[in-house]
Design a protein around this motif. Sequence first.
Motif, short mmCIF file in Angstrom:
data_model
loop_
_atom_site.label_atom_id
_atom_site.label_comp_id
_atom_site.label_asym_id
_atom_site.label_seq_id
_atom_site.Cartn_x
_atom_site.Cartn_y
_atom_site.Cartn_z
N SER A 14 0.86 -1.19 0.00
CA SER A 14 0.00 0.00 0.00
C SER A 14 0.89 1.24 0.00
O SER A 14 2.10 1.15 0.28
N ILE A 67 5.30 4.66 2.69
CA ILE A 67 5.71 5.84 3.47
C ILE A 67 6.32 5.39 4.80
O ILE A 67 7.38 5.88 5.21
N TYR A 83 -1.41 14.07 2.94
CA TYR A 83 -2.57 13.17 3.03
C TYR A 83 -2.86 12.87 4.51
O TYR A 83 -1.92 12.71 5.31
N GLU A 130 4.83 16.28 -0.09
CA GLU A 130 4.15 15.81 -1.31
C GLU A 130 4.42 16.79 -2.45
O GLU A 130 4.46 18.00 -2.21
N LYS A 157 -3.66 4.61 -6.78
CA LYS A 157 -4.34 5.75 -7.42
C LYS A 157 -4.16 5.71 -8.94
O LYS A 157 -4.67 4.82 -9.58
N LEU A 193 -4.82 -2.01 -4.02
CA LEU A 193 -3.93 -1.22 -3.16
C LEU A 193 -2.47 -1.57 -3.45
O LEU A 193 -2.14 -2.74 -3.64
N GLY A 194 -1.62 -0.56 -3.46
CA GLY A 194 -0.21 -0.84 -3.66
C GLY A 194 0.63 0.39 -3.39
O GLY A 194 0.11 1.52 -3.29
#
Length: 420
Positions: free
Chosen positions: A80, A85, A106, A149, A203, A212-213
Amino acid sequence: MNEQTVAIHAGYEKDTQATMAVPIYQTTAYQFRDTTYAGDLFELKELGNIYTRLMNPTTDVFEKRFALLEEGEAGVATASGMSAIFYAIANVAEAGDNIIVAKQVYGGTTTLTAHTIKRFGIESRYFDVNNPSEIEPLIDEKTKLILFESITNPSIDVADFEQMTKIADRHSILTCVDNTVATPILCKPLTLGCDIVVHSASKYTTGQGLALGGMIVERKDIKSKIKGNPRYSHFNEPDITYHGLIYTDLELPPFTLRVRLSLLRDLGATPSPFNSWLYIQGLETLPLRMVQHSKSALEIAKFLETHPKVKSVNYAGLKSNRNYHLAQKYFPKGQSGLLSFELESLEEAQRVADSTKIFSLVVNIGDSKSIITHPASTTHQQLSPKELEEAGVPAGLIRLSVGLEDTQDLIADLREALGE
Ligand code: PLP
């Protein structure tokens, strides 16, 4: 090879079956030729497949292709964006250390940095992404990472890469950029002096909201910043869990290697081979999609800007936006499909978010299907009023992820929901 060709071909060597499509290697483990070969793999004398928690041939194509699109040295895929992160942070920081994080990130990144890693003894210090001069006073000898970001979600600010990397380099600190919203098609932070890029592949990479990745990519020659640097002792001292291996002594990309050998080994947030295959399908059309997402979002931003009920619109492609010139400098091909706008009140924002017919009320971005989100009641609900304010999320803020439907249909949907 140019970008569109890289997106379609890079990282895949056809095997004896010569399949045009990259095969899905759906396997947990791999047979070793003999014990000597197995021993060589474990000692890194040879590189090869051991176990899918660490590597997989389908995931390998995804990693190589993504790293090339970012013009980086190497990539490592994760299960994910959040695990990417977390691993980027955990790869450099431990109890007693600190990292410096943009306030405008985020919501999950805010809770991870403000609360979860705090319980592991890692402190996060925050700066306003629109004011990089706030970074320097936060730095001390325990600072391990500067995280921000490229285009922020959901406040849609734009990072001033030049300012940030100048400060980071002055103190020999690694910079880590979440490039999810821009994607490597619109911005390549590693060519702008940043050290590490992280992504939520959930996304724009899949592009259809399929899986998810995450992904971590390191820049070429990151070793020159890490080797002998007292901030990064884990890379310069023997790793007792790996026969005393010193990462910066190897002729291999050290940052992603350590994520793989240490963090994937011990924590295991690895993507499934099937999901890696989905990301590969997505990458093939990413360059084309990002241009269209951006074109459509700009048209919608222009429409919203003229609407009497809209207080303000955040989209860096608008000439009126404070980041317009930065966006032209760093994202000349387009500013992505994400925009936000503010309405008078929480109630008005909820009414509009509940009224659209093509835009679906969903907490996701980067889908071919357009999405409307009310961050204050969803993605950012766990944030305190102060954190909300700092993240640039007023109660009346609405975020749009502009999909690939006909732009005029999307504008008509918004016009009706807003009511004139
Ligand atoms: N980074 C950004 C900019 C995001 O928008 C998201 C999710 O929305 C994440 C990271 C987390 O990614 P994931 O949902 O894949 O864990």
